[in-house]
Design a protein around this motif. Structure first.
Motif, PDB file in Angstrom:
ATOM      1  N   LEU A  89      21.094  34.646  -6.036  1.00 31.15           N
ATOM      2  CA  LEU A  89      21.623  33.665  -6.974  1.00 31.15           C
ATOM      3  C   LEU A  89      21.994  32.367  -6.256  1.00 31.15           C
ATOM      4  O   LEU A  89      21.744  31.269  -6.763  1.00 31.15           O
ATOM      5  N   ALA A  90      22.577  32.498  -5.074  1.00 27.77           N
ATOM      6  CA  ALA A  90      23.010  31.319  -4.319  1.00 27.77           C
ATOM      7  C   ALA A  90      21.827  30.514  -3.794  1.00 27.77           C
ATOM      8  O   ALA A  90      21.806  29.279  -3.898  1.00 27.77           O
ATOM      9  N   MET A  91      20.830  31.207  -3.252  1.00 25.74           N
ATOM     10  CA  MET A  91      19.717  30.508  -2.615  1.00 25.74           C
ATOM     11  C   MET A  91      18.644  30.040  -3.577  1.00 25.74           C
ATOM     12  O   MET A  91      17.966  29.045  -3.332  1.00 25.74           O
ATOM     13  N   LEU A  92      18.471  30.752  -4.700  1.00 33.06           N
ATOM     14  CA  LEU A  92      17.297  30.514  -5.536  1.00 33.06           C
ATOM     15  C   LEU A  92      17.578  29.899  -6.895  1.00 33.06           C
ATOM     16  O   LEU A  92      16.645  29.639  -7.657  1.00 33.06           O
ATOM     17  N   THR A  93      18.854  29.684  -7.242  1.00 35.02           N
ATOM     18  CA  THR A  93      19.180  29.066  -8.523  1.00 35.02           C
ATOM     19  C   THR A  93      20.101  27.873  -8.301  1.00 35.02           C
ATOM     20  O   THR A  93      20.615  27.661  -7.202  1.00 35.02           O
ATOM     21  N   PHE A  94      20.306  27.118  -9.379  1.00 32.38           N
ATOM     22  CA  PHE A  94      21.223  25.981  -9.333  1.00 32.38           C
ATOM     23  C   PHE A  94      22.578  26.323  -9.957  1.00 32.38           C
ATOM     24  O   PHE A  94      23.391  25.432 -10.182  1.00 32.38           O
ATOM     25  N   LEU A  95      22.816  27.604 -10.229  1.00 32.22           N
ATOM     26  CA  LEU A  95      24.087  27.993 -10.820  1.00 32.22           C
ATOM     27  C   LEU A  95      25.248  27.568  -9.917  1.00 32.22           C
ATOM     28  O   LEU A  95      25.148  27.660  -8.690  1.00 32.22           O
ATOM     29  N   PRO A  96      26.356  27.095 -10.496  1.00 30.49           N
ATOM     30  CA  PRO A  96      27.522  26.718  -9.675  1.00 30.49           C
ATOM     31  C   PRO A  96      27.977  27.897  -8.825  1.00 30.49           C
ATOM     32  O   PRO A  96      27.909  29.053  -9.263  1.00 30.49           O
ATOM     33  N   MET A  97      28.481  27.619  -7.637  1.00 30.12           N
ATOM     34  CA  MET A  97      28.851  28.694  -6.719  1.00 30.12           C
ATOM     35  C   MET A  97      30.004  29.545  -7.241  1.00 30.12           C
ATOM     36  O   MET A  97      30.094  30.726  -6.918  1.00 30.12           O
TER      37      MET A  97
END
Length: 410
Positions: free
Chosen positions: A267-275
């Protein structure tokens, strides 16, 4: 401006960096031009390449200018990194065609409008180099001893398969790319996967030695499973970004079934979702982690294939695993008359043709293990033939294990 170094660091994307403090200060102070190279040895990028694309996207969102370098020149040599033998070499026509396909996939993540990302091909300058001039001007700055100590060459020598001078020149060519972009585009940073550290660092060193100016190298994380193996393989092969090579349903299912321990990093490396959201989802445990996997699968499929394809993949997966049996959006094998005649509609042959099994031997083993079903019927014999009537009436679902499906029809 937001410091891109901090963004990449928080998302777990950074692995190694030359002159770290100097680079971080530079990224926080001014907008720079950077590049990542992609060798077009296939007609599609894959999920490993997607880490690089996301790195470029985060940098661009922080105000920096990306250069996507297509290695239709360096790919004529073949990078020995991570390989135990010489790669097969493609023609210039194949390399140029593959490079064109990459641009289309990159445009889903990067902004190539005026003043945005730039797309270059290193064949434009490498294919016309004069050998003697290059050796006198640039090769003199490379130490053979240091090159042989680099992991990309060292592991190859230790494997006993040998190393050609042809392959050793790859590092020189990639380093020259960096210098060329430095001089023509004021590009001061090269980035890439961590397995490229030696090659990337060599380019920064060449600029510092020959031009006496600062240049930087930075490598990013590789997608790996919990036991250290590279992610990106499904039972049907590599996880490609081209939907003709990896159907959106298969792409969605790959991320839906990722290891629990890898959900947060993906999720962290491959999406733009907020951390904050990434950390919340990554902290879920037990059955709740499945909700995080669904978000990962949908978000990535939407980024790569668009909202419509992501919704179709999600609906098909939910219908299948929810028990409704709706197979409208799952991968389809539409048999031609010739294929129907050649296979005799035998389940063993169709398992191979659909990509559910690698070979007839594999198909027989799966049947013997009770892992193959046609519709709601388990196949118990090797000579089972599918019903032409059912195939013509709309098709049947061929299933291997719990997670691999294909609709077969004529």
């Amino acid at each position: 401006m937001i410091n891109a170094y901090d963004v990449l660091k928080e998302r777990g994307l950074i692995r190694q960096c030359s002159h770290e403090e100097e680079l971080r200060e530079l990224l926080g102070r001014e907008k720079i031009t950077f590049y990542i190279g992609f060798d077009p040895t296939a007609d599609s990028l894959h999920v490993g390449s997607y880490v690089a694309l996301m790195t470029m996207a985060h940098m661009q969102r922080c105000g920096h200018r990306p250069i996507a370098l297509l290695g239709n020149g360096t790919a004529m040599i073949a990078d020995p990194s991570g390989k135990t033998e010489l790669r097969s070499l493609l023609s210039t026509q194949e390399l140029d065609s593959n490079a064109a396909a990459f641009r289309v996939q990159m445009e889903r993540v990067l902004d190539f409008s005026e003043g945005g990302a730039t797309f270059v091909r290193n064949g434009d300058w490498l294919r016309t180099l004069n050998f003697m001039d290059f050796m006198r001007e640039y090769a003199v700055h490379f130490s053979v001893n240091r090159m042989l100590s680099a992991e990309c060459y060292k592991s190859r020598l230790e494997s006993g398969s040998g190393l050609t001078f042809f392959e050793m020149s790859y590092m020189l060519m990639q380093s020259y790319d960096f210098l060329h972009l430095f001089e023509t585009h004021n590009c001061v940073l090269q980035m890439g996967g961590d397995d490229q550290w030696s090659n990337i660092l060599a380019g920064a060193d060449l600029i510092r030695k020959k031009l006496r100016k600062p240049a930087f190298a930075l490598t990013t994380a590789l997608l790996e499973t919990s036991d250290g193996k590279k992610m990106g393989k499904t039972e049907r092969g590599a996880v490609w970004l081209d939907k003709n090579k990896c159907a959106p349903f298969d792409f969605y299912q790959y991320w839906r079934n990722v290891e629990d321990a890898k959900v947060e990093s993906c999720l962290a490396m491959l999406t733009f979702l907020p951390m904050d959201e990434v950390k919340r989802l990554g902290a879920l445990e037990g059955s709740e982690i499945n909700e995080a996997k669904k978000i990962l699968a949908f978000t990535l499929t939407e980024q790569v294939h668009g909202t419509e394809e992501a919704l179709r993949a999600k609906e098909a997966a939910e219908a299948l695993f929810g028990g409704s049996g709706d197979s409208e959006n799952m991968p389809v094998l539409a048999l031609t008359p010739a294929q129907a005649e050649e296979t005799g509609l035998r389940a063993v042959d169709l398992l191979v043709l659909s990509g559910l099994c690698k070979s007839k031997g594999d198909a027989r083993r799966q049947i013997e293990a009770g892992a193959v079903r046609v519709g709601d019927r388990k196949i118990a014999a090797f000579d089972v033939v599918l019903s032409r009537g059912e195939l013509e009436a709309g098709g049947v679902i061929l299933q291997k294990g719990k997670k691999s499906f294909c609709k077969v029809r004529v």
